[in-house]
Design an enzyme around this catalytic site. Structure first.
Site, PDB file in Angstrom:
ATOM      1  N   LYS A  36       0.839  -1.211   0.000  1.00  0.00           N
ATOM      2  CA  LYS A  36       0.000   0.000   0.000  1.00  0.00           C
ATOM      3  C   LYS A  36       0.870   1.255   0.000  1.00  0.00           C
ATOM      4  O   LYS A  36       0.620   2.193  -0.755  1.00  0.00           O
ATOM      5  CB  LYS A  36      -0.903  -0.065   1.246  1.00  0.00           C
ATOM      6  CG  LYS A  36      -1.908   1.053   1.373  1.00  0.00           C
ATOM      7  CD  LYS A  36      -3.037   0.651   2.301  1.00  0.00           C
ATOM      8  CE  LYS A  36      -2.686   0.732   3.777  1.00  0.00           C
ATOM      9  NZ  LYS A  36      -2.539   2.106   4.283  1.00  0.00           N
ATOM     10  N   ARG A  41       2.925   5.953  -3.286  1.00  0.00           N
ATOM     11  CA  ARG A  41       4.081   6.744  -3.725  1.00  0.00           C
ATOM     12  C   ARG A  41       4.328   6.583  -5.218  1.00  0.00           C
ATOM     13  O   ARG A  41       4.783   7.520  -5.885  1.00  0.00           O
ATOM     14  CB  ARG A  41       5.311   6.339  -2.910  1.00  0.00           C
ATOM     15  CG  ARG A  41       5.217   6.859  -1.451  1.00  0.00           C
ATOM     16  CD  ARG A  41       6.075   6.039  -0.518  1.00  0.00           C
ATOM     17  NE  ARG A  41       6.141   6.571   0.839  1.00  0.00           N
ATOM     18  CZ  ARG A  41       5.219   6.384   1.791  1.00  0.00           C
ATOM     19  NH1 ARG A  41       4.111   5.693   1.529  1.00  0.00           N
ATOM     20  NH2 ARG A  41       5.386   6.889   2.998  1.00  0.00           N
ATOM     21  N   ARG A 137      -8.436  12.390  12.745  1.00  0.00           N
ATOM     22  CA  ARG A 137      -7.002  12.075  12.958  1.00  0.00           C
ATOM     23  C   ARG A 137      -6.154  13.351  12.903  1.00  0.00           C
ATOM     24  O   ARG A 137      -6.483  14.293  12.197  1.00  0.00           O
ATOM     25  CB  ARG A 137      -6.547  11.034  11.913  1.00  0.00           C
ATOM     26  CG  ARG A 137      -7.241   9.700  12.127  1.00  0.00           C
ATOM     27  CD  ARG A 137      -6.845   8.667  11.112  1.00  0.00           C
ATOM     28  NE  ARG A 137      -5.443   8.308  11.221  1.00  0.00           N
ATOM     29  CZ  ARG A 137      -4.816   7.522  10.356  1.00  0.00           C
ATOM     30  NH1 ARG A 137      -5.475   7.015   9.328  1.00  0.00           N
ATOM     31  NH2 ARG A 137      -3.544   7.229  10.526  1.00  0.00           N
ATOM     32  N   SER A 182       7.167   9.204  12.016  1.00  0.00           N
ATOM     33  CA  SER A 182       6.050   9.000  11.092  1.00  0.00           C
ATOM     34  C   SER A 182       6.501   9.149   9.651  1.00  0.00           C
ATOM     35  O   SER A 182       7.003  10.202   9.245  1.00  0.00           O
ATOM     36  CB  SER A 182       4.941  10.012  11.379  1.00  0.00           C
ATOM     37  OG  SER A 182       4.081  10.111  10.263  1.00  0.00           O
ATOM     38  N   ASP A 331       1.801  -1.241  11.937  1.00  0.00           N
ATOM     39  CA  ASP A 331       0.488  -1.690  11.473  1.00  0.00           C
ATOM     40  C   ASP A 331       0.220  -3.150  11.824  1.00  0.00           C
ATOM     41  O   ASP A 331      -0.898  -3.634  11.650  1.00  0.00           O
ATOM     42  CB  ASP A 331       0.384  -1.507   9.943  1.00  0.00           C
ATOM     43  CG  ASP A 331       0.386  -0.030   9.558  1.00  0.00           C
ATOM     44  OD1 ASP A 331       0.101   0.816  10.426  1.00  0.00           O
ATOM     45  OD2 ASP A 331       0.678   0.267   8.383  1.00  0.00           O
ATOM     46  N   ARG A 362      -5.996   1.940  17.991  1.00  0.00           N
ATOM     47  CA  ARG A 362      -5.773   0.490  17.864  1.00  0.00           C
ATOM     48  C   ARG A 362      -5.347  -0.165  19.162  1.00  0.00           C
ATOM     49  O   ARG A 362      -5.364  -1.396  19.245  1.00  0.00           O
ATOM     50  CB  ARG A 362      -4.771   0.191  16.744  1.00  0.00           C
ATOM     51  CG  ARG A 362      -5.397   0.301  15.378  1.00  0.00           C
ATOM     52  CD  ARG A 362      -4.534  -0.325  14.298  1.00  0.00           C
ATOM     53  NE  ARG A 362      -5.202  -0.174  13.013  1.00  0.00           N
ATOM     54  CZ  ARG A 362      -4.602   0.136  11.867  1.00  0.00           C
ATOM     55  NH1 ARG A 362      -3.293   0.305  11.848  1.00  0.00           N
ATOM     56  NH2 ARG A 362      -5.298   0.248  10.759  1.00  0.00           N
TER      57      ARG A 362
HETATM   58  C1  S3P Z   1       2.345   4.761   6.124  1.00  0.00           C
HETATM   59  C2  S3P Z   1       2.977   5.064   7.283  1.00  0.00           C
HETATM   60  C3  S3P Z   1       2.581   4.538   8.586  1.00  0.00           C
HETATM   61  C4  S3P Z   1       1.521   3.445   8.494  1.00  0.00           C
HETATM   62  C5  S3P Z   1       0.503   3.682   7.430  1.00  0.00           C
HETATM   63  C6  S3P Z   1       1.159   3.895   6.084  1.00  0.00           C
HETATM   64  C7  S3P Z   1       2.882   5.322   4.868  1.00  0.00           C
HETATM   65  O1  S3P Z   1       2.129   5.592   9.356  1.00  0.00           O
HETATM   66  O2  S3P Z   1       0.888   3.270   9.740  1.00  0.00           O
HETATM   67  O3  S3P Z   1      -0.381   2.588   7.348  1.00  0.00           O
HETATM   68  O4  S3P Z   1       2.552   4.825   3.779  1.00  0.00           O
HETATM   69  O5  S3P Z   1       3.684   6.278   4.950  1.00  0.00           O
HETATM   70  P1  S3P Z   1       3.129   6.644  10.059  1.00  0.00           P
HETATM   71  O6  S3P Z   1       2.956   7.938   9.368  1.00  0.00           O
HETATM   72  O7  S3P Z   1       2.704   6.643  11.483  1.00  0.00           O
HETATM   73  O8  S3P Z   1       4.543   6.134   9.879  1.00  0.00           O
END
Ligand code: S3P
Length: 447
Positions: A36, A41, A137, A182, A331, A362
């Protein structure tokens, strides 16, 4: 409805409630959807690059479709190119078109945050929103750095919640201490930084997934990595063809199912093993999965490490995890909690406060639903403990609108003693539209 002793899945698998109970054996070969994160990206970066790209193996999950629709609404041509999951993306360079309507990111935090990074440099006004979960969020984490770079952004509750209104324009590079590990926030800043005036420096507190760094570099963008620090030099990108590997976050459901079921053999083909994503494998190995978890035919595809993963029934024991491991398997915590019920001893998960701001809280939703099944599980501010071995029973479970919860509860049904009825089963489609068909396949293949 079926009983716990028959291999079973019943209910309308395209509908809202599905009953799952433990089959006598579990086995088969499957390929999970495209990763995903890489899928998002591959669309976004090729859209703002020069030239055309062929993307293959794109996830058909609703989150990725949200990104695709937003980009199409900004004049990006994305057309199917033959095989399922294959698309041609026609890059527009750094200039997108002003969307004539509100952009809808659906349930997808990645769509909203990464696209905001792109919108920040576009010389137009746009509005981006999402579903009820996404609108609750935290967006301050991207609004703050993007404003510092020069974008004008408004949102609800003092610019902290979507819908976000973005008036993009000329940006300046910044030096930014990322408050949390993040990848979405890091990527939003990086995307803005590509068309800023001057370099941008990001200090990360810990490594999160690095797909943006890899893909930008593959497209000719200039990023220096020095430990946890990143320096992004303003860059024009060149479109590249991408083959998206299978999503380890989706494979994790079958890895846990295969390890914890008493009579299982599952081969998951073509799984992406980027080291910033393989925390779940490392943790399961630490739990004693070694004999039952094998990486087969390890290779590199499209700049990402890939392998087939073979899992067979194995005894696990509890572990303590926290710190830098958490972003590498963020995740996968709900499905790890299921595995921990079948391990001996306690599994302790700390430093995972970020789980509270995912599609659902979660920590709360995992503990609530696992408790319904009879798990011996407790939570605190940034983590949880699962006391093994817990006998899991049948019960009715809720997805809370969270794809990973729905799928974790289904796996609990494949492993426990009673029938688990998963309400909100269709939520799996957010990341894994084929999930229920694959579950059926694993049960049927050994009938
Ligand atoms: C993601 C980053 C993660 C993940 C999300 C997908 C991404 O979140 O939990 O499902 O594609 O950059 P964070 O921003 O907390 O790293």
């Amino acid at each position: 409805m079926s009983t716990a002793s028959t291999p079973s899945i019943s209910g309308d698998i395209s509908g809202q409630s599905v009953a799952v109970s433990r089959p006598t054996s579990l086995g088969g070969v499957l390929s999970v959807p495209g990763d995903k994160s890489i899928s998002h990206r591959s669309m976004i970066l090729n859209a703002i690059a020069q030239g055309d790209a062929l993307v293959q193996g794109l996830s058909g999950g609703e989150d990725v479709i949200s990104t695709m629709h937003c980009l199409q609404a900004m004049g990006v041509s994305i057309e199917p190119a033959g095989a399922a999951g294959s698309y041609t993306v026609k890059g527009r360079g750094s200039q997108l078109e002003e969307p004539s309507d509100i952009l809808d990111a659906g349930n997808s935090g990645t769509s909203m945050r990464l696209l905001s990074g792109v919108l920040a440099s576009q010389a137009f006004v746009s509005v981006i929103t999402g579903d009820g979960s996404l609108r609750s969020r935290p967006m301050q984490r991207i609004v703050h750095p993007l404003k510092q770079m020069g974008a004008q952004i408004l949102g609800r509750q003092n610019d902290t919640l979507a819908p976000l209104i973005v008036r993009g324009g000329s940006l300046q590079g910044i030096e930014y201490d990322l408050p949390m590990a993040s990848a979405q926030v890091k990527s939003a800043i990086m995307l803005a930084a590509l068309s800023a005036d001057g370099d941008t420096v990001i200090h990360q507190p810990a490594l999160s997934r690095d797909h943006t760094e890899r893909m930008v570099t593959a497209m000719g963008g200039s990023i220096e990595e020095n430990g946890l620090d990143l320096v992004i030099h303003p860059s024009k990108l060149k479109a590249v063809d991408i083959t998206v590997p299978g999503d380890i976050s989706s494979a994790a459901f079958w890895i846990v199912a295969g390890l914890c079921h008493p009579n299982a053999r599952i081969l998951v083909r073509g799984v992406g093993l980027n080291p910033s994503r393989t925390g779940i494998i490392d943790v399961l190995l630490e739990m004693g999965a070694g004999d039952g978890l094998k990486l087969v035919d390890e290779r590199t595809e499209g700049g990402e490490p890939v392998a087939d993963i073979l899992v067979t029934s194995t005894d696990l024991h509890g572990v303590e995890i926290g710190g830098d491991m958490i972003p590498r398997m963020l995740d996968e915590v709900p499905i790890l909690a299921v595995a921990a019920c079948f391990a001996t001893g306690d599994t302790v998960i700390r430093d995972a406060a970020e789980l509270r701001v995912k599609e659902t809280d979660r920590i709360d939703t995992t503990v609530t639903e696992m408790t319904r099944l009879g798990a011996n599980i407790e939570s605190w501010g940034d983590g949880m403990v699962i006391h093994g071995k817990s006998e899991l029973n049948g019960a009715e479970c809720q997805s809370h609108g969270d794809h990973r919860l729905a799928m974790s509860m289904a796996v609990a049904g494949l492993l426990g003693n009673g029938e688990v009825i998963v309400h909100g089963a269709a939520d799996a489609s957010v990341s894994y539209p084929e999930f229920w068909q694959h579950l059926e396949l694993l049960v049927e293949d050994v009938r």
